[in-house]
Design a protein around this motif. Sequence first.
Motif, short mmCIF file in Angstrom:
data_model
loop_
_atom_site.label_atom_id
_atom_site.label_comp_id
_atom_site.label_asym_id
_atom_site.label_seq_id
_atom_site.Cartn_x
_atom_site.Cartn_y
_atom_site.Cartn_z
N TYR A 90 2.27 48.45 -3.65
CA TYR A 90 3.57 49.11 -3.72
C TYR A 90 4.35 48.51 -4.89
CZ TYR A 90 2.36 50.26 1.12
OH TYR A 90 1.71 50.69 2.25
N VAL A 97 10.77 46.14 -0.12
CA VAL A 97 9.65 47.03 0.16
C VAL A 97 9.04 46.73 1.53
CG1 VAL A 97 7.34 47.71 -0.56
CG2 VAL A 97 9.15 47.46 -2.26
N ARG A 101 8.68 49.22 4.73
CA ARG A 101 7.37 49.55 5.30
C ARG A 101 7.27 49.11 6.76
NH1 ARG A 101 5.38 53.59 2.42
NH2 ARG A 101 5.91 53.24 0.24
#
Length: 286
Positions: A90, A97, A101
Amino acid sequence: MSGDEVLVGYDGSPDAALALEWALDEAGRSGRPVRLAYVFEWLTVTGWIGPGVAPGLWPDDAARRQVEELVQRAAADAARPGLTVTGEVYDGPPALVLQERSAQAGLLVLGTRGHGGFGGLLAGSTAVSVTAHAHCPVVVVRGNTGGRTRHVAVGVDGSEHSLLALGFAFEQAAARNVPLRVLRAWHVPAGQRAPSDPENQEAIRADRAELDEPLARWERAFPDVDVTVDVSEGSAAALLVAASRDAQLVVVGTRGRGGLAGMLLGSVSQQLLHHAHCPVAVVRER
């Protein structure tokens, strides 16, 4: 991404390798798929740059290919019969992030520090930040990850977050077939006598009785789990750090009683992330 999978923050560092091993062990018991998440952060002097910036500012493609090969190789090496392991790269700031997620994961597993961490930092900024903001339970793998016969320890103060932690701890103890140790801290009221005083002993018994109902509910769900309850005078953080020496996992909620509403991670949770002697699970409501 499956909402039941185990998501592992992975960057190839030694701490990330420990986190992956812990996640694979967990997945072997639960049957969950495992996903390695490598967050590739593009940095310039002004900070992170994302899609849409001038092409000349991006590193060459070789760096990205090396990262993708690292993740795919790690996922292939981790493959075991009956266990699904995948890897994905990613782009963005790692803490942000991984937080995003985690909304689609059942469990997020992190090492204490990744590449670039300073030796004097007991827990890296990414681990602390993600634990504070994640949408699912987070396990930070630190200290002794062995000792499979050791118990699971959980801190319970009666708060909503600690009762969520209690349920998670029961599930872990049952899956591992080990005893569960429930710890509760008690403080001598200001101006009163020592903990051995009869009045204080009565207060300790009342504190212990407050746990009877939630314990009974989980004991009915997991009748094979051997449970002990310790109500001890002292700081909750100190009691749990001490208990982590002999545990294979210590579990806490994000905040306990007295926590300020604006604080996403309580002082006890933070102390454990920095000082525990075994992996730490921090549980929050999804």
